[in-house]
Design a protein around this motif. Structure first.
Motif, PDB file in Angstrom:
ATOM      1  N   UNK A  16       0.834  -1.341   0.073  1.00 21.04           N
ATOM      2  CA  UNK A  16      -0.020   0.101   0.023  1.00 21.04           C
ATOM      3  C   UNK A  16       0.778   1.384   0.044  1.00 21.04           C
ATOM      4  N   UNK A  20       0.888   4.384  -2.412  1.00 15.42           N
ATOM      5  CA  UNK A  20       0.863   5.726  -1.645  1.00 15.42           C
ATOM      6  C   UNK A  20       2.129   6.629  -2.269  1.00 15.42           C
ATOM      7  N   UNK A  24       1.679  10.040  -4.276  1.00 19.97           N
ATOM      8  CA  UNK A  24       2.210  11.231  -3.358  1.00 19.97           C
ATOM      9  C   UNK A  24       2.042  12.552  -3.976  1.00 19.97           C
ATOM     10  N   UNK A  28      -0.036  15.951  -3.438  1.00 23.87           N
ATOM     11  CA  UNK A  28       0.600  16.962  -3.049  1.00 23.87           C
ATOM     12  C   UNK A  28      -0.059  18.051  -3.864  1.00 23.87           C
ATOM     13  N   UNK A  31      -3.460  18.912  -2.974  1.00 20.51           N
ATOM     14  CA  UNK A  31      -3.749  19.301  -1.527  1.00 20.51           C
ATOM     15  C   UNK A  31      -3.114  20.684  -1.338  1.00 20.51           C
ATOM     16  N   UNK A  64       3.141  27.808   8.111  1.00 18.91           N
ATOM     17  CA  UNK A  64       3.441  26.341   7.913  1.00 18.91           C
ATOM     18  C   UNK A  64       3.142  25.415   9.110  1.00 18.91           C
ATOM     19  N   UNK A  68       0.604  22.331   8.720  1.00 22.38           N
ATOM     20  CA  UNK A  68       0.889  21.064   9.337  1.00 22.38           C
ATOM     21  C   UNK A  68      -0.121  20.277  10.199  1.00 22.38           C
ATOM     22  N   UNK A  71      -3.235  19.455   8.479  1.00 17.46           N
ATOM     23  CA  UNK A  71      -3.157  17.681   7.819  1.00 17.46           C
ATOM     24  C   UNK A  71      -3.089  16.801   8.899  1.00 17.46           C
ATOM     25  N   UNK A  75      -6.257  13.624   9.578  1.00 19.18           N
ATOM     26  CA  UNK A  75      -6.164  12.179   9.606  1.00 19.18           C
ATOM     27  C   UNK A  75      -7.516  11.642  10.236  1.00 19.18           C
ATOM     28  N   UNK A  78      -9.709   9.423   8.627  1.00 16.02           N
ATOM     29  CA  UNK A  78      -9.599   7.979   8.515  1.00 16.02           C
ATOM     30  C   UNK A  78      -9.024   7.258   9.670  1.00 16.02           C
TER      31      UNK A  78
ATOM     32  N   UNK B  65      -5.094   3.502   6.568  1.00 22.33           N
ATOM     33  CA  UNK B  65      -3.671   3.736   6.856  1.00 22.33           C
ATOM     34  C   UNK B  65      -2.916   4.314   5.919  1.00 22.33           C
ATOM     35  N   UNK B  66      -3.174   4.002   4.699  1.00 21.59           N
ATOM     36  CA  UNK B  66      -2.425   4.627   3.622  1.00 21.59           C
ATOM     37  C   UNK B  66      -3.154   6.181   3.351  1.00 21.59           C
ATOM     38  N   UNK B  67      -4.306   6.472   3.582  1.00 20.26           N
ATOM     39  CA  UNK B  67      -4.614   7.816   3.518  1.00 20.26           C
ATOM     40  C   UNK B  67      -3.951   8.644   4.660  1.00 20.26           C
ATOM     41  N   UNK B  68      -3.812   8.292   5.869  1.00 22.02           N
ATOM     42  CA  UNK B  68      -3.211   8.848   7.090  1.00 22.02           C
ATOM     43  C   UNK B  68      -1.668   9.150   6.513  1.00 22.02           C
ATOM     44  N   UNK B  70      -0.430   9.467   3.468  1.00 24.67           N
ATOM     45  CA  UNK B  70      -0.409  10.525   2.572  1.00 24.67           C
ATOM     46  C   UNK B  70      -0.628  11.822   2.936  1.00 24.67           C
ATOM     47  N   UNK B  71      -1.446  12.039   4.016  1.00 28.28           N
ATOM     48  CA  UNK B  71      -1.520  13.175   4.724  1.00 28.28           C
ATOM     49  C   UNK B  71      -0.283  13.628   5.639  1.00 28.28           C
ATOM     50  N   UNK B  72       0.625  12.576   6.328  1.00 30.05           N
ATOM     51  CA  UNK B  72       1.723  12.646   6.932  1.00 30.05           C
ATOM     52  C   UNK B  72       2.891  13.228   5.946  1.00 30.05           C
ATOM     53  N   UNK B  73       2.864  12.711   4.891  1.00 33.16           N
ATOM     54  CA  UNK B  73       3.863  12.933   3.934  1.00 33.16           C
ATOM     55  C   UNK B  73       3.829  14.257   3.244  1.00 33.16           C
ATOM     56  N   UNK B  74       2.304  14.499   3.210  1.00 34.93           N
ATOM     57  CA  UNK B  74       1.690  16.040   2.575  1.00 34.93           C
ATOM     58  C   UNK B  74       2.670  17.101   3.657  1.00 34.93           C
ATOM     59  N   UNK B  75       2.800  17.039   4.805  1.00 33.06           N
ATOM     60  CA  UNK B  75       3.468  17.885   5.603  1.00 33.06           C
ATOM     61  C   UNK B  75       4.804  18.385   4.892  1.00 33.06           C
ATOM     62  N   UNK B  77       5.222  19.590   2.588  1.00 23.61           N
ATOM     63  CA  UNK B  77       4.895  20.721   1.603  1.00 23.61           C
ATOM     64  C   UNK B  77       4.949  21.811   2.531  1.00 23.61           C
ATOM     65  N   UNK B  78       4.938  21.646   3.999  1.00 30.29           N
ATOM     66  CA  UNK B  78       5.164  22.897   4.931  1.00 30.29           C
ATOM     67  C   UNK B  78       6.271  22.599   5.878  1.00 30.29           C
ATOM     68  N   UNK B  79       7.654  22.518   5.135  1.00 30.19           N
ATOM     69  CA  UNK B  79       8.564  22.107   6.027  1.00 30.19           C
ATOM     70  C   UNK B  79       9.104  22.981   7.372  1.00 30.19           C
TER      71      UNK B  79
END
Lengths: 103, 103
Positions: A16, A20, A24, A28, A31, A64, A68, A71, A75, A78, B65-68, B70-75, B77-79
């Motif tokens: 999975x 993902x 991604x 992104x 999003x 930022x 975060x 996001x 979660x 889900x 879990x995959x969707x969560x 995605x959201x975690x990795x999308x963070x 975008x806002x380092x």
């Protein structure tokens, strides 16, 4: 929680997560498009904070962090299963106090 | 990281998070709309996993879990700022090994 930690391509989570990772970049983009809709609100709020608190505020970092947090809170769309619902042998645990008795 | 932990309405993080909380439901709607675009890929992948691994796989949990994730990795975008960039008195720390010498 998993019984073995060997990473393999038949590991459900790994499979999975490969998907993902492939999706991604598209996610992104989408999003970011969502966040741009709300950008002006965050900009305004951060400017207000800077006015009220002082010039040592880094508005870009405040924004930022807020993004975060959006996001992170998203979660909850889900949610992780607390109790297994599938399978006829699984009884659904109710959060009924132990001393409550309906008999 | 903050010098005082008293929660107040002039706390920059609190102010921003109040806005975040107000916008969150709209964000959630928009983010769900994004995920619906990709739903079929996750459904398909989870079905494949179930075929390959077995019927005790809960596909809905795999997808969530995959969707969560995605959201975690999308963070990203806002380092978070590693090094303060603003202000002339701040020198930018370089990740150069200490024993490296250019003299």
């Amino acid at each position: 929680r998993r019984s073995h930690m060997t990473v393999s391509y038949t590991d459900p989570q790994v499979s999975m997560d490969l998907l993902r990772a492939v999706l991604q970049p598209s996610f992104n983009d989408d999003i970011m498009a969502v966040f741009r809709k709300y950008q002006k609100f965050f900009d305004k709020a951060a400017e207000n904070v800077k006015e009220n608190v002082g010039d040592d505020i880094q508005t870009d970092q405040l924004i930022k962090e807020a993004c975060r947090n959006v996001l992170e809170h998203a979660k909850q769309l889900f949610p992780e299963a607390e109790v297994k619902r599938a399978g006829p042998e699984v009884t659904i645990k109710r959060s009924r106090p132990a001393d409550e008795d309906y008999s």
